[in-house]
Design a protein around this motif. Structure first.
Motif, short mmCIF file in Angstrom:
data_model
loop_
_atom_site.label_atom_id
_atom_site.label_comp_id
_atom_site.label_asym_id
_atom_site.label_seq_id
_atom_site.Cartn_x
_atom_site.Cartn_y
_atom_site.Cartn_z
N GLN A 232 39.98 -0.85 0.20
CA GLN A 232 39.30 -0.58 1.45
C GLN A 232 37.79 -0.82 1.30
O GLN A 232 37.26 -0.81 0.19
CB GLN A 232 39.56 0.85 1.91
N SER A 233 37.12 -1.04 2.43
CA SER A 233 35.69 -1.36 2.40
C SER A 233 34.88 -0.37 3.23
O SER A 233 35.39 0.22 4.18
CB SER A 233 35.44 -2.78 2.93
N ILE A 234 33.63 -0.24 2.86
CA ILE A 234 32.67 0.61 3.57
C ILE A 234 31.55 -0.29 4.08
O ILE A 234 31.04 -1.15 3.34
CB ILE A 234 32.08 1.69 2.64
N ARG A 235 31.18 -0.14 5.34
CA ARG A 235 30.09 -0.93 5.93
C ARG A 235 28.83 -0.07 6.01
O ARG A 235 28.82 0.98 6.63
CB ARG A 235 30.47 -1.43 7.32
N LEU A 236 27.77 -0.55 5.37
CA LEU A 236 26.47 0.12 5.44
C LEU A 236 25.57 -0.70 6.36
O LEU A 236 25.09 -1.78 6.00
CB LEU A 236 25.85 0.24 4.05
N SER A 237 25.35 -0.19 7.57
CA SER A 237 24.55 -0.91 8.55
C SER A 237 23.09 -0.99 8.11
O SER A 237 22.52 -0.02 7.61
CB SER A 237 24.63 -0.22 9.92
N GLY A 238 22.50 -2.17 8.29
CA GLY A 238 21.08 -2.34 8.01
C GLY A 238 20.72 -2.42 6.55
O GLY A 238 19.54 -2.31 6.19
N LYS A 239 21.71 -2.64 5.67
CA LYS A 239 21.43 -2.73 4.24
C LYS A 239 21.60 -4.15 3.70
O LYS A 239 21.57 -4.38 2.50
CB LYS A 239 22.36 -1.78 3.45
N GLY A 240 21.76 -5.12 4.62
CA GLY A 240 21.93 -6.51 4.20
C GLY A 240 20.62 -7.26 4.20
O GLY A 240 19.53 -6.69 4.03
#
Length: 381
Positions: A232-240
């Motif tokens: 499974q994956s976790i999305r960290l918004s604004g960390k790219g």
């Protein structure tokens, strides 16, 4: 005019068709029969012209009204249709459908200087079994773009500033007029002089070489939720990666990999465990000490319990990832563990016991392997 096909028939729509229906039908036919898609095919070229003529009339409310009332006769004097219309009127839809053919870059036009979200990044993290079950905070080491401190992100040498591109006047786009067999078509291209930024840097910053960004190694804290499963994956918004023209940063996608447990097996939110017991415990009943992720718990089995009997420990499984207060269960399967080493007295007692059932037994040499139950308990201790 008798040899002309009905415009509605040409586009394959009814007379009650909406503007959107007409445009959709034309797009489909234009893509299918466009000369650039069918080089040298006169039949396809004819059908393309026929569809374009029908669209030019039916997409215009005034012309459509006249056509509905008088048919092709409404344009017999060159007022549209029958070869009398101007193909340049459909330039916009050509740009929408055939942007690549006419230099528009494909798709609808957009402002090259509009804020654009940055690219997303991907990485992974490895957890042990218990970390995945109960959640954990991990620190990830990443190389990521950051605003150049030397030029404050402008890309220009310190003390200078980017200038407005003289070719596109800062718009990032240039317009071209092309004369084609279908008329004069205006297309839009990204400005080659400024690469669509609308700005020209004459003296580039030595630190970032004019990009406005430098690559830095950075540590990012990732809060892993309880109950996450392998893959499974976790999305960290604004960390790219950073956006352009003031756009937001992209996202960081963290894929989780979970190491298997030595004795426990996970299936969804439930835990499965095999517990070895002795013949005496199975036959006479016993209070067992069962290892769980929360520590050892006691469970009483009845006398005469058969091998491979399964019982459930409610709420001793994995937390639901969307509600950590709700947990799965742990299922325990008991398996009778036959001893591999007996002393003389134990052997005699078992022989006497077996004779009460009329059984014949035979002795075999045994090894010195550690009992399975002892290995399990050692692992949890």
């Amino acid at each position: 005019m008798a040899d002309k096909r009905d415009y509605y028939e040409v586009l394959g729509v009814g007379k009650s068709a909406t503007d959107a229906d007409i445009k959709k039908a034309y797009r489909k036919l234009a893509k299918q029969y466009h000369p650039d898609m069918n080089p040298g095919d006169e039949s396809a070229e004819h059908k393309f012209k026929e569809a374009t003529e029908a669209y030019e009339v039916l997409s215009d409310s005034s012309k459509r009204s006249k056509y509905d009332q008088f048919g092709h006769a409404a344009f017999s004097n060159g007022g549209g249709g029958a070869g009398g219309f101007d193909f340049s009127d459909v330039g916009d839809i050509f740009g929408d459908i055939f942007g690549d053919f006419f230099g528009g870059g494909g798709g609808r036009r957009r402002n090259a200087n509009a804020p654009t979200k940055g690219a997303s990044l991907k990485t992974s993290v490895t957890l042990n079994f218990k970390e995945a079950v109960f959640g954990v905070e991990k620190e990830i080491d990443m190389v990521i773009s950051e605003t150049c401190e030397e030029c404050s992100g402008t890309g220009a040498k310190k003390g200078t500033t980017p200038e407005t591109c003289p070719h596109c006047k800062g718009s990032g786009q240039v317009r071209y007029n092309q004369q084609t067999m279908f008329g004069n078509i205006t297309s839009v291209k990204t400005c080659n002089n400024c690469s669509g930024t609308g700005k020209v840097i004459k003296e580039k910053c030595s630190s970032c070489r004019g990009t406005g960004y430098i690559r830095k190694r950075k540590k990012i804290a990732v809060d892993i939720p309880a109950g996450i499963d392998n893959g499974q994956s976790i999305r960290l918004s604004g960390k790219g990666e950073p956006g352009t023209n003031g756009g937001p940063r992209g996202d960081l996608l963290v894929t989780v990999y979970v190491k298997p447990h030595e004795f426990l097996e996970r299936q969804g939110v439930d835990i499965y465990f095999t517990l070895p017991i002795s013949f005496a415990q199975a036959a006479l009943g016993a209070e067992l000490e069962v290892p769980t992720l929360d520590g050892n718990v006691k469970y009483e089995i009845k006398e005469g319990t058969q091998t491979h009997t399964r019982f459930r420990l409610k709420g001793k499984g994995v937390p639901h990832i969307r509600n950590a207060k709700i947990r799965g269960d742990q299922y325990v399967t008991v398996v009778v563990d036959v001893p591999k080493k007996l002393n003389d007295k134990q052997k005699e007692l078992l022989k006497e016991f077996s004779t009460t059932f009329g059984e014949q037994v035979k002795e075999f040499k045994d090894g010195k392997k550690k009992k399975w139950y002892d290995k399990v308990m050692d692992a949890f201790d």
